[in-house]
Design a protein around this motif. Structure first.
Motif, PDB file in Angstrom:
ATOM      1  N   HIS A   1       0.845  -1.187  -0.057  1.00  0.00           N
ATOM      2  CA  HIS A   1       0.146   0.101  -0.094  1.00  0.00           C
ATOM      3  C   HIS A   1       0.748   1.182   0.066  1.00  0.00           C
ATOM      4  CE1 HIS A   1      -2.312   3.516   1.762  1.00  0.00           C
ATOM      5  NE2 HIS A   1      -3.407   2.716   1.267  1.00  0.00           N
TER       6      HIS A   1
ATOM      7  N   TRP B   1      -4.103   2.814  -8.967  1.00  0.00           N
ATOM      8  CA  TRP B   1      -4.019   1.797  -9.551  1.00  0.00           C
ATOM      9  C   TRP B   1      -3.029   1.054  -9.543  1.00  0.00           C
ATOM     10  CZ3 TRP B   1      -8.667   0.394 -11.190  1.00  0.00           C
ATOM     11  CH2 TRP B   1      -9.671   1.252 -11.587  1.00  0.00           C
TER      12      TRP B   1
ATOM     13  N   ARG C   1      -1.144   0.879  -6.719  1.00  0.00           N
ATOM     14  CA  ARG C   1      -1.210   0.517  -5.244  1.00  0.00           C
ATOM     15  C   ARG C   1      -2.193  -0.929  -5.354  1.00  0.00           C
ATOM     16  NH1 ARG C   1      -3.188   4.953  -1.377  1.00  0.00           N
ATOM     17  NH2 ARG C   1      -0.946   5.610  -1.272  1.00  0.00           N
ATOM     18  N   SER C   2      -3.408  -0.804  -6.185  1.00  0.00           N
ATOM     19  CA  SER C   2      -3.924  -1.900  -6.143  1.00  0.00           C
ATOM     20  C   SER C   2      -3.238  -3.297  -6.667  1.00  0.00           C
ATOM     21  CB  SER C   2      -5.333  -1.578  -6.942  1.00  0.00           C
ATOM     22  OG  SER C   2      -6.205  -2.709  -7.279  1.00  0.00           O
ATOM     23  N   ARG C   3      -2.542  -2.994  -7.684  1.00  0.00           N
ATOM     24  CA  ARG C   3      -1.947  -4.129  -8.435  1.00  0.00           C
ATOM     25  C   ARG C   3      -0.824  -4.485  -7.343  1.00  0.00           C
ATOM     26  NH1 ARG C   3      -3.130  -1.363 -13.437  1.00  0.00           N
ATOM     27  NH2 ARG C   3      -1.644   0.089 -12.929  1.00  0.00           N
TER      28      ARG C   3
ATOM     29  N   TYR D   1      -7.707   0.465   0.596  1.00  0.00           N
ATOM     30  CA  TYR D   1      -7.228   0.811  -0.526  1.00  0.00           C
ATOM     31  C   TYR D   1      -8.388   0.912  -1.457  1.00  0.00           C
ATOM     32  CZ  TYR D   1      -7.501  -3.823  -2.880  1.00  0.00           C
ATOM     33  OH  TYR D   1      -7.869  -4.999  -3.479  1.00  0.00           O
ATOM     34  N   VAL D   2      -9.578  -0.028  -1.339  1.00  0.00           N
ATOM     35  CA  VAL D   2     -10.594   0.054  -2.188  1.00  0.00           C
ATOM     36  C   VAL D   2     -11.334   1.307  -1.788  1.00  0.00           C
ATOM     37  CG1 VAL D   2     -12.736  -1.170  -2.681  1.00  0.00           C
ATOM     38  CG2 VAL D   2     -10.541  -2.494  -2.432  1.00  0.00           C
TER      39      VAL D   2
ATOM     40  N   MET E   1      -9.952   4.274  -3.413  1.00  0.00           N
ATOM     41  CA  MET E   1     -10.485   4.431  -4.619  1.00  0.00           C
ATOM     42  C   MET E   1     -11.654   4.940  -4.923  1.00  0.00           C
ATOM     43  SD  MET E   1      -8.218   0.869  -6.215  1.00  0.00           S
ATOM     44  CE  MET E   1      -8.165   1.361  -7.942  1.00  0.00           C
TER      45      MET E   1
ATOM     46  N   ALA F   1     -14.325  -4.811  -2.117  1.00  0.00           N
ATOM     47  CA  ALA F   1     -13.151  -5.326  -1.375  1.00  0.00           C
ATOM     48  C   ALA F   1     -13.225  -6.995  -1.352  1.00  0.00           C
ATOM     49  CB  ALA F   1     -12.776  -4.612  -0.154  1.00  0.00           C
TER      50      ALA F   1
ATOM     51  N   TYR G   1     -13.094  -8.733  -4.490  1.00  0.00           N
ATOM     52  CA  TYR G   1     -11.880  -9.126  -4.750  1.00  0.00           C
ATOM     53  C   TYR G   1     -10.955 -10.050  -4.065  1.00  0.00           C
ATOM     54  CZ  TYR G   1     -10.717  -4.878  -7.700  1.00  0.00           C
ATOM     55  OH  TYR G   1     -10.626  -4.017  -8.685  1.00  0.00           O
TER      56      TYR G   1
ATOM     57  N   THR H   1     -13.085  -5.075 -11.719  1.00  0.00           N
ATOM     58  CA  THR H   1     -12.895  -3.822 -11.545  1.00  0.00           C
ATOM     59  C   THR H   1     -13.762  -2.802 -12.829  1.00  0.00           C
ATOM     60  OG1 THR H   1     -10.330  -4.269 -11.166  1.00  0.00           O
ATOM     61  CG2 THR H   1     -10.818  -2.096 -12.284  1.00  0.00           C
TER      62      THR H   1
END
Length: 201
Positions: free
Chosen positions: A79, A86, A88-90, A138-139, A142, A156, A159, A193
């Protein structure tokens, strides 16, 4: 007379026991784990192990708390590795998979063994809250930035459920053939996504 140990020494011994326990879980599964089997590997008497853990349930509680915290360390580092949401999500997705693949016994004890809520230690409850937060923060960020719409917790959890399911299939040897784990993982994440992105009309 038993030798009195410092808190640091007790921590070190408990950590050594944890490592042996996770190694045995990786080799034989949670059901086969026992304090006696750990004591045998360490060359101790079973009674000496009870100085550090009163029961298998207490040991598993400690294992789960430690695993959740190590998992959270990985996710939090991912994080903080970038300010791009984006990316960060990956990074978080990659860190999740890396932890599961590199520490399969820890991952197993986190999710394949369950305790009644009233039986959990305060340490385990805190560790579980922390790991839940790492997978939702993190979600939420976003969504607040307008990249997602809908309930951030639901997104979240979608995911998480997807990546967890893929990991379980991979660990069971069900995703060795085409299209392969990484290809399927990235495709699944893209589908989720796209569905969570706002309609720009």
């Amino acid at each position: 007379m038993a030798v009195l140990l410092t808190d640091e020494q007790v921590h070190d011994v408990r950590e050594r026991i944890r490592q042996v326990a996770e190694r045995q879980i990786a080799a034989h599964g949670i059901a086969a784990l026992s304090l006696r089997s750990i004591a045998t590997e360490l060359g101790w008497t079973a009674a000496s192990l009870y100085r550090y853990f009163a029961s298998k349930a207490e040991l598993l509680d400690a294992l789960r708390a430690a695993a959740h915290n190590r998992f959270s360390d990985r996710i939090e580092a991912a994080h903080d590795s970038t300010d791009d949401l984006w990316e960060r999500s990956r990074a978080i997705g990659d860190a999740y998979v890396d932890f599961a693949m590199q520490e399969p016994a820890a991952y197993q004890v986190m999710f394949d063994y369950e305790q009644e809520e009233g039986e959990k230690s305060d340490d385990l409850r805190a560790a579980e809250r922390r790991s839940h937060l790492t997978l939702t923060t993190y979600v939420r960020e976003m969504a607040e930035a307008g990249l997602f719409e809908g309930d951030p917790d639901q997104i979240a959890h979608t995911y998480w459920a997807t990546i967890h399911g893929l990991i379980v299939l991979r660990m069971a040897g069900k995703l060795d053939a085409s299209p392969g784990f990484d290809t399927l993982r990235h495709a699944a994440m893209r589908l989720i996504t796209r569905g969570a992105r706002p309609d720009r009309g």
